[in-house]
Design a protein around this motif. Structure first.
Motif, PDB file in Angstrom:
ATOM      1  N   LYS A   7       9.501  -0.837 -10.779  1.00 46.02           N
ATOM      2  CA  LYS A   7      10.661  -1.657 -11.135  1.00 46.02           C
ATOM      3  C   LYS A   7      11.676  -0.840 -11.914  1.00 46.02           C
ATOM      4  O   LYS A   7      12.869  -0.963 -11.715  1.00 46.02           O
ATOM      5  N   LYS A  10      13.919   1.435  -9.726  1.00 48.54           N
ATOM      6  CA  LYS A  10      14.858   0.844  -8.783  1.00 48.54           C
ATOM      7  C   LYS A  10      16.281   0.950  -9.320  1.00 48.54           C
ATOM      8  O   LYS A  10      16.520   0.862 -10.516  1.00 48.54           O
ATOM      9  N   GLU A  14      19.470  -2.173  -5.903  1.00 47.81           N
ATOM     10  CA  GLU A  14      18.194  -2.678  -5.385  1.00 47.81           C
ATOM     11  C   GLU A  14      17.729  -3.898  -6.175  1.00 47.81           C
ATOM     12  O   GLU A  14      17.215  -4.859  -5.602  1.00 47.81           O
ATOM     13  N   LYS A  17      19.638  -6.880  -5.061  1.00 49.40           N
ATOM     14  CA  LYS A  17      19.128  -7.367  -3.771  1.00 49.40           C
ATOM     15  C   LYS A  17      17.850  -8.178  -3.991  1.00 49.40           C
ATOM     16  O   LYS A  17      17.656  -9.224  -3.366  1.00 49.40           O
ATOM     17  N   ASP A  18      16.972  -7.692  -4.868  1.00 47.47           N
ATOM     18  CA  ASP A  18      15.746  -8.429  -5.182  1.00 47.47           C
ATOM     19  C   ASP A  18      16.072  -9.778  -5.808  1.00 47.47           C
ATOM     20  O   ASP A  18      15.449 -10.793  -5.490  1.00 47.47           O
ATOM     21  N   SER A  42       9.705 -14.270 -12.015  1.00 49.79           N
ATOM     22  CA  SER A  42      10.012 -12.966 -11.442  1.00 49.79           C
ATOM     23  C   SER A  42      11.506 -12.670 -11.554  1.00 49.79           C
ATOM     24  O   SER A  42      11.909 -11.558 -11.915  1.00 49.79           O
ATOM     25  N   LEU A  46      13.650  -9.667 -13.446  1.00 50.95           N
ATOM     26  CA  LEU A  46      14.687  -8.854 -12.808  1.00 50.95           C
ATOM     27  C   LEU A  46      15.967  -8.859 -13.635  1.00 50.95           C
ATOM     28  O   LEU A  46      16.604  -7.814 -13.816  1.00 50.95           O
TER      29      LEU A  46
END
Length: 72
Positions: A7, A10, A14, A17-18, A42, A46
């Protein structure tokens, strides 16, 4: 432990996008309540990671700006 390192490695793009995938999952009416809570958690991770990365970039830009102002 390797998942956390992944993680951190990234890029900001990215991670966005996640995060977009998380949003699509949460908007899906077929996603159950318990799964939605896991997906939400989650997504919050992020967002935290993105915040840290963006803070780092802002600090780097500030350093570069200060160097340019001082004529270095």
């Amino acid at each position: 432990m390797p998942a956390k390192k992944e993680k951190e490695d990234k890029s900001i793009e990215e991670l966005f996008k996640d995060l977009e995938a998380v949003l699509h999952s949460l908007e899906n009416p077929e996603t159950g309540l318990e799964e939605s809570f896991k997906i939400y958690e989650s997504g919050m991770g992020l967002i935290k990671n993105l915040g840290l990365k963006i803070d780092t970039v802002e600090k780097q830009l500030s350093i570069l700006e200060n160097k340019n102002v001082k004529g270095e």
